[in-house]
Design a protein around this motif. Structure first.
Motif, short mmCIF file in Angstrom:
data_model
loop_
_atom_site.label_atom_id
_atom_site.label_comp_id
_atom_site.label_asym_id
_atom_site.label_seq_id
_atom_site.Cartn_x
_atom_site.Cartn_y
_atom_site.Cartn_z
N UNK A 115 55.38 38.19 55.45
CA UNK A 115 54.98 38.76 56.74
C UNK A 115 56.15 39.63 57.47
N UNK A 116 57.05 39.94 56.45
CA UNK A 116 58.37 40.86 57.09
C UNK A 116 58.82 41.50 55.89
N UNK A 117 59.41 42.74 56.24
CA UNK A 117 59.81 43.43 55.35
C UNK A 117 61.33 44.18 55.86
N UNK A 118 62.16 44.58 54.94
CA UNK A 118 63.39 45.21 55.22
C UNK A 118 63.16 46.74 55.47
N UNK A 119 63.88 47.37 56.41
CA UNK A 119 63.49 48.79 56.58
C UNK A 119 63.52 49.68 55.46
N UNK A 120 64.41 49.29 54.30
CA UNK A 120 64.41 49.98 52.97
C UNK A 120 63.08 50.06 52.40
N UNK A 121 62.38 49.12 52.75
CA UNK A 121 60.84 49.22 51.94
C UNK A 121 60.07 50.32 52.41
N UNK A 122 60.16 50.79 53.69
CA UNK A 122 59.42 52.11 54.31
C UNK A 122 60.22 53.26 54.58
N UNK A 123 61.67 53.13 54.52
CA UNK A 123 62.25 54.04 55.02
C UNK A 123 62.02 55.50 54.34
N UNK A 124 61.67 55.41 53.16
CA UNK A 124 61.67 56.93 52.39
C UNK A 124 59.96 56.90 52.05
N UNK A 125 59.30 56.24 52.92
CA UNK A 125 57.74 56.59 52.78
C UNK A 125 57.29 57.16 54.01
N UNK A 126 58.15 58.07 54.90
CA UNK A 126 57.70 58.55 56.18
C UNK A 126 56.69 59.51 55.92
N UNK A 127 56.82 60.43 55.08
CA UNK A 127 55.88 61.51 54.79
C UNK A 127 54.63 61.00 54.26
N UNK A 128 54.27 59.85 53.34
CA UNK A 128 53.30 59.07 52.87
C UNK A 128 52.58 58.59 53.99
N UNK A 129 53.12 58.10 54.81
CA UNK A 129 52.72 57.17 55.97
C UNK A 129 52.65 57.95 57.13
N UNK A 130 52.60 59.27 57.12
CA UNK A 130 52.51 60.18 58.26
C UNK A 130 53.35 59.79 59.41
N UNK A 131 54.48 59.21 59.43
CA UNK A 131 55.30 59.02 60.51
C UNK A 131 56.12 60.13 60.77
N UNK A 132 56.00 60.64 62.21
CA UNK A 132 56.64 61.95 62.69
C UNK A 132 58.17 62.11 62.72
N UNK A 133 58.86 60.84 62.27
CA UNK A 133 60.30 61.02 62.50
C UNK A 133 61.06 59.84 61.80
N UNK A 134 62.22 59.50 61.86
CA UNK A 134 62.87 58.50 60.90
C UNK A 134 62.09 57.35 61.32
N UNK A 135 61.48 56.53 60.15
CA UNK A 135 60.85 55.38 60.13
C UNK A 135 61.31 54.44 60.96
N UNK A 136 62.92 54.09 60.86
CA UNK A 136 63.45 53.23 61.78
C UNK A 136 63.37 53.39 63.31
N UNK A 137 63.63 54.40 63.54
CA UNK A 137 63.47 54.86 64.96
C UNK A 137 61.95 54.67 65.51
N UNK A 138 61.00 55.38 64.73
CA UNK A 138 59.59 55.10 65.06
C UNK A 138 59.30 53.77 65.04
N UNK A 139 59.65 52.73 64.46
CA UNK A 139 59.55 51.19 64.61
C UNK A 139 60.04 50.55 65.92
N UNK A 140 61.15 51.19 66.10
CA UNK A 140 61.77 50.70 67.39
C UNK A 140 61.33 51.14 68.85
N UNK A 141 60.23 52.23 68.62
CA UNK A 141 59.77 52.93 69.87
C UNK A 141 58.45 51.97 70.27
N UNK A 142 58.08 50.88 69.47
CA UNK A 142 57.11 50.06 69.77
C UNK A 142 57.20 48.50 69.91
N UNK A 143 58.42 48.08 70.62
CA UNK A 143 58.72 46.74 70.41
C UNK A 143 57.54 45.80 70.87
#
Length: 408
Positions: free
Chosen positions: A83-111
């Protein structure tokens, strides 16, 4: 309003180009559909876009472009056994997941959705779902379980609108978000599909999904017309589309007259054979408009980015300039230019709640949007507290300085 053909004939000649009109089948009821005279009048027309604040303010539509990567990241976390993941699991999948910015920054936008903590190794940031987001995720999974038959029927209708009753898997996967299907829906055919579906090999080595069904499928327009008693289910009956003109929208008289004649044309269901239709005729235009209406009726928000629909042209028999059909019928569709894209919205879904069936997943997505709104509130509270703390510290320093001066 401008016309592409500057040398227009009189209105009479445009609407009645010959003695044999489209309604000649009333005098010759035994003629097959392909013998009808098919007119082509004002199909090639440009209508000036008019802004409508009501449709531009529908939050569930315009938040969708951000909600999609949020749910994709949420799925990555919820599917993990821990039920939890390190940022390294998704940090390089931004294009695939259609994330419009760095994944870590995007995750922190929605606390209010993603909770950050320090992981057990290398002090990497890890993310898990907040209790509120975890509860909505469980509700979403329950909807998928309880409404599996409804989702399957929507997929079936989507495929049955194609020319050969088959669509490439990559096309279906690209439209899963609009249809409300979970990401792994096609990965579990035994659970999610029935015997009417079959996987096939298509041209160019593509794999496709076909539907074999002998049942007559009625479109949303046909079902509503039956409820009103203006349609009995016969072939080539005339059904008028429900219109919802925006406030202040004014059309030239010739266009108004053309639309009145257009409404009286026979309705060709998107599930019926259409090869006999002249692609440059008004009947073909009405079939295209009916297909777009039915397509948006199946979608969760009853809307879609217009460019995302272009991949359907080849498989659903749509014209090269199908995007112009939205422009020619502003009383049925609204084109929103928010989010730096063009989104086609079906007006009927937001003006007549009883006309179109509510998608079962819509309530869940609205709950995610509420969590997004809560994240904005959290950031606002943090900023206010930060300013208050800065003022307090500054005041304390001034008091300390004043006391020190008095002591000296």
């Amino acid at each position: 309003m401008l016309f592409n053909k500057p040398n227009c004939r009189t209105l009479k000649n445009l609407i009645f180009p010959s003695e044999q009109t489209i309604f000649s089948f009333l005098r010759h009821p035994h003629n097959p559909p392909h013998t009808y005279t098919q007119k082509f009048n004002f199909v090639d027309v440009y209508m000036k876009w008019k802004k409508d604040s009501y449709y531009d303010s529908i939050e569930q539509i315009h938040k969708s472009i951000v909600l999609k990567p949020i749910i994709s990241l949420k799925n990555c976390i919820s599917q993990d056994p821990n039920g939890c993941i390190p940022i390294s699991d998704v940090s390089k999948r931004g294009i695939q997941l259609e994330v419009p910015m760095k994944v870590a920054r995007f995750l922190r936008l929605y606390p209010s959705i993603f909770e950050e903590f320090t992981g057990p190794q290398y002090n990497l940031p890890w993310f898990r779902l907040t209790p509120e987001a975890d509860e909505v995720d469980r509700e979403e999974k329950r909807v998928y379980e309880d409404c599996r038959e409804d989702l399957r029927d929507r997929l079936k209708k989507f495929i049955l609108m194609s020319k050969e009753k088959v669509l490439p898997l990559k096309i279906i996967q690209g439209m899963q978000w609009y249809l409300g299907l979970p990401d792994d829906f096609l990965q579990h055919p035994d659970k999610n599909l029935d015997e009417s579906f079959r996987f096939v090999e298509m041209e160019d080595g593509l794999k496709g999904l076909a539907v074999e069904s002998g049942e007559k499928v009625l479109s949303t327009v046909q079902r509503n017309a039956m409820k009103k008693g203006v349609y009995v289910g016969g072939p080539m009956e005339a059904i008028e589309f429900p219109l919802f003109p925006s406030k202040g929208l004014r059309l030239r008289r010739k266009i108004v007259d053309w639309l009145k004649e257009f409404q009286k044309l026979p309705y060709v269901s998107p599930y019926e054979e259409f090869s006999h239709l002249d692609p440059d005729s008004d009947i073909s235009e009405k079939r295209v408009v009916g297909l777009l209406h039915e397509l948006l009726s199946l979608f969760v928000e009853h809307s879609a980015e217009r460019k995302k629909l272009l991949c359907l042209k080849k498989h659903m028999g749509l014209p090269q300039k199908v995007h112009k059909a939205f422009e020619r019928h502003p009383s049925m569709f609204y084109l929103s230019l928010r989010n730096k894209t063009c989104t086609a919205i079906l007006k009927e879904a937001y003006c007549d709640e009883s006309a179109i069936e509510r998608h079962p997943l819509l309530r869940v997505r609205n709950k995610y949007i509420n969590l997004m709104r809560e994240s904005a509130t959290i950031f606002k509270t943090r900023r206010v507290n930060s300013r208050f703390a800065d003022r307090w510290d500054s005041g304390s320093e001034n008091e300390d300085g004043k006391e020190a001066a008095e002591c000296t």
